[in-house]
Scaffold this motif. Structure first.
Motif, mmCIF file in Angstrom:
data_model
loop_
_atom_site.group_PDB
_atom_site.id
_atom_site.type_symbol
_atom_site.label_atom_id
_atom_site.label_comp_id
_atom_site.label_asym_id
_atom_site.label_seq_id
_atom_site.Cartn_x
_atom_site.Cartn_y
_atom_site.Cartn_z
ATOM 1 N N GLY A 253 0.784 -1.222 0.000
ATOM 2 C CA GLY A 253 0.000 0.000 0.000
ATOM 3 C C GLY A 253 0.816 1.271 0.000
ATOM 4 N N ASP A 254 2.129 1.174 0.247
ATOM 5 C CA ASP A 254 2.965 2.368 0.209
ATOM 6 C C ASP A 254 3.121 2.871 -1.217
ATOM 7 O OD1 ASP A 254 3.430 2.593 2.928
ATOM 8 O OD2 ASP A 254 5.269 1.396 2.879
ATOM 9 N N SER A 255 3.228 4.185 -1.340
ATOM 10 C CA SER A 255 3.449 4.837 -2.627
ATOM 11 C C SER A 255 4.824 5.481 -2.592
ATOM 12 C CB SER A 255 2.366 5.896 -2.855
ATOM 13 O OG SER A 255 2.584 6.600 -4.054
ATOM 14 N N VAL A 256 5.594 5.342 -3.689
ATOM 15 C CA VAL A 256 6.983 5.784 -3.670
ATOM 16 C C VAL A 256 7.374 6.518 -4.945
ATOM 17 C CG1 VAL A 256 7.661 3.859 -2.186
ATOM 18 C CG2 VAL A 256 7.910 3.645 -4.683
ATOM 19 N N ILE A 257 8.450 7.315 -4.824
ATOM 20 C CA ILE A 257 9.255 7.676 -5.985
ATOM 21 C C ILE A 257 10.285 6.570 -6.146
ATOM 22 C CG2 ILE A 257 10.954 9.259 -6.965
ATOM 23 C CD1 ILE A 257 9.657 11.513 -5.375
ATOM 24 N N ALA A 258 10.372 5.991 -7.344
ATOM 25 C CA ALA A 258 11.386 4.985 -7.654
ATOM 26 C C ALA A 258 12.438 5.647 -8.541
ATOM 27 C CB ALA A 258 10.773 3.785 -8.355
ATOM 28 N N PHE A 259 13.633 5.769 -8.001
ATOM 29 C CA PHE A 259 14.735 6.465 -8.651
ATOM 30 C C PHE A 259 15.816 5.448 -8.996
ATOM 31 C CE2 PHE A 259 18.397 9.616 -7.450
ATOM 32 C CZ PHE A 259 18.769 9.742 -8.772
ATOM 33 N N VAL A 260 16.034 5.226 -10.295
ATOM 34 C CA VAL A 260 17.123 4.372 -10.760
ATOM 35 C C VAL A 260 18.195 5.284 -11.334
ATOM 36 C CG1 VAL A 260 17.818 2.561 -12.365
ATOM 37 C CG2 VAL A 260 15.613 2.409 -11.197
ATOM 38 N N ASN A 261 19.335 5.280 -10.672
ATOM 39 C CA ASN A 261 20.394 6.231 -10.966
ATOM 40 C C ASN A 261 21.595 5.531 -11.591
ATOM 41 O OD1 ASN A 261 21.986 8.798 -10.512
ATOM 42 N ND2 ASN A 261 23.162 7.384 -9.232
ATOM 43 N N GLY A 262 22.135 6.126 -12.637
ATOM 44 C CA GLY A 262 23.351 5.613 -13.241
ATOM 45 C C GLY A 262 24.581 6.197 -12.575
ATOM 46 N N MET A 263 25.640 5.404 -12.465
ATOM 47 C CA MET A 263 26.870 5.842 -11.806
ATOM 48 C C MET A 263 27.810 6.616 -12.735
ATOM 49 S SD MET A 263 26.738 4.960 -8.649
ATOM 50 C CE MET A 263 26.383 3.704 -7.408
ATOM 51 N N GLY A 264 27.394 6.806 -13.975
ATOM 52 C CA GLY A 264 28.188 7.591 -14.908
ATOM 53 C C GLY A 264 28.584 6.841 -16.162
ATOM 54 N N GLY A 265 28.747 5.512 -16.062
ATOM 55 C CA GLY A 265 29.224 4.745 -17.203
ATOM 56 C C GLY A 265 28.242 3.715 -17.726
ATOM 57 N N THR A 266 26.997 3.773 -17.261
ATOM 58 C CA THR A 266 25.990 2.798 -17.697
ATOM 59 C C THR A 266 24.994 3.473 -18.627
ATOM 60 O OG1 THR A 266 26.205 1.554 -15.640
ATOM 61 C CG2 THR A 266 24.202 1.201 -16.920
ATOM 62 N N PRO A 267 24.785 2.939 -19.835
ATOM 63 C CA PRO A 267 23.882 3.589 -20.784
ATOM 64 C C PRO A 267 22.424 3.492 -20.349
ATOM 65 C CG PRO A 267 24.635 1.500 -21.661
ATOM 66 C CD PRO A 267 25.413 1.728 -20.409
ATOM 67 N N LEU A 268 21.631 4.404 -20.879
ATOM 68 C CA LEU A 268 20.208 4.444 -20.521
ATOM 69 C C LEU A 268 19.477 3.164 -20.896
ATOM 70 C CD1 LEU A 268 19.105 8.107 -21.299
ATOM 71 C CD2 LEU A 268 18.861 6.913 -19.110
ATOM 72 N N ILE A 269 19.885 2.505 -21.959
ATOM 73 C CA ILE A 269 19.196 1.268 -22.331
ATOM 74 C C ILE A 269 19.263 0.264 -21.185
ATOM 75 C CG2 ILE A 269 21.219 0.231 -23.466
ATOM 76 C CD1 ILE A 269 19.270 -0.944 -25.545
ATOM 77 N N GLU A 270 20.382 0.216 -20.479
ATOM 78 C CA GLU A 270 20.520 -0.696 -19.351
ATOM 79 C C GLU A 270 19.786 -0.169 -18.104
ATOM 80 O OE1 GLU A 270 24.620 -1.856 -18.707
ATOM 81 O OE2 GLU A 270 24.998 -1.850 -20.874
ATOM 82 N N LEU A 271 19.796 1.152 -17.914
ATOM 83 C CA LEU A 271 19.098 1.709 -16.757
ATOM 84 C C LEU A 271 17.588 1.487 -16.873
ATOM 85 C CD1 LEU A 271 21.005 5.064 -16.168
ATOM 86 C CD2 LEU A 271 21.308 2.878 -14.983
#
Length: 334
Positions: A253-271
């Motif tokens: 029942g909790d509602s969240v912001i889900a933040f997937v963050n790249g460390m600098g060297g990972t492309p968006l396709i993988e994120l």
């Protein structure tokens, strides 16, 4: 070491020149003090928001200076805290009569230097300063750079939410209370596939074999929970989500912001692939994703890997998250 730099000693100063040249509509830079400031002067009666830390985590923090977020950000050398004089100058620059909030990631140097700056500001100008220390990383209790948990992804979400509240004209007490609430309701954890290389060092911070990954790594390359054999995205997502969900804990029942963050060297396709795995895990846990953020927002130079941050929401936090923001690194609603 292969990097697009001139002299390692000039990386930070030359990067700040580029930030200012690229975003003159958002920021100006006090180059002697290495402070990124809003283009416009402080608005009388508005609480000033100051953050900062070592460089190498871009766009944090200088990329988050502007409408709806920070008023100033202090840039230290790569992975090195800014000094108190920088923080003092930033505090004075954004003081518009309503006090100043310092947003500090829980790293020993940052905490100590921001404390000294707050004391100097109070003594010299009478400015009221409140410091909020973020400590959302569930990976380890203590690390090479901290006493207690590290401050990581929640810092970005906090700067956005608290920035919106400050734009509304809330008092320093109200803004600080909100910042504590955000920090208390957010948790993060990261992992690395590769190390990063600090320009002044000229060699990787740590070594990882092609078949290894580091679970719970810090944003300066600090060791994490454990070194493990390389796993699939599905397996990695579970290794990150499970400790985060159980720590707060987050529940059905909790509602969240889900933040997937790249460390600098990972492309968006993988994120985005990782976000899909994480979203499915949250759905199975009964946790509803009200808002999401995917991309490189708190990086570790060219490190490959990612982190996840979950922030438990209520209606007020959703409204403040959705409020307009216009910075080099984050923009919507304007």
């Amino acid at each position: 070491m292969k990097k697009l730099i001139n002299d390692p000693a000039d990386v930070v100063s030359e990067s700040l020149l580029g930030l200012e040249a690229a975003h003159p509509d958002h920021v100006r830079v006090d180059h002697p003090n290495r402070i990124v400031l809003r283009r416009e002067p402080p608005r009388p009666g508005k609480v000033g928001l100051v953050s900062g830390g070592g460089s190498g985590h871009e766009p944090m923090h200088g990329g988050f200076v502007g409408l709806g977020m920070l008023d100033a950000a202090c840039a230290g050398e790569v992975f090195t805290s800014p000094v108190p004089d920088q923080m003092m100058a930033a505090t004075k620059a954004v003081d518009a009569g309503a006090g100043v909030l310092h947003i500090v990631k829980n790293y020993t140097g940052d905490v100590m230097n921001f404390e000294m700056a707050a004391e100097l500001a109070a003594a010299e100008t009478g400015t009221e300063v409140v410091s909020i220390v973020t400590n959302d990383d569930v990976a380890v209790q203590d690390s090479l750079y901290t006493a207690g948990r590290r401050g990581v992804g929640v810092t970005v979400l906090l700067e956005k939410i608290v920035g919106a509240a400050a734009e509304e004209g809330r008092s320093l007490t109200e803004v600080a209370d909100l910042a504590r609430r955000v920090n208390d309701n957010g948790r993060s954890m990261g992992m690395a596939l590769t190390s990063c290389t600090v320009p002044a060092a000229g060699k990787p911070t740590f070594e990882l074999a092609e078949t290894e990954m580091e679970l719970g790594v810090g944003i300066h390359g600090e060791p994490g929970r454990q070194r493990l054999p390389l796993a699939s995205a599905k397996e990695v997502a579970a290794m990150l989500v499970d400790p985060v969900l159980t720590d707060l804990p987050f529940g059905v029942g909790d509602s969240v912001i889900a933040f997937v963050n790249g460390m600098g060297g990972t492309p968006l396709i993988e994120l985005y692939l990782m976000y899909n795995e994480i979203h499915q895990l949250l759905d199975r846990a009964g946790v509803s994703v009200a808002r999401s953020l995917v991309g490189n927002y708190i990086t570790s130079l060219e490190m490959a890997g990612c982190s996840i941050t979950l922030l438990k929401l209520d209606d007020e936090l959703v409204r403040l998250w959705d409020a307009p923001v216009n910075t080099p690194g984050l923009r919507w609603g304007v």
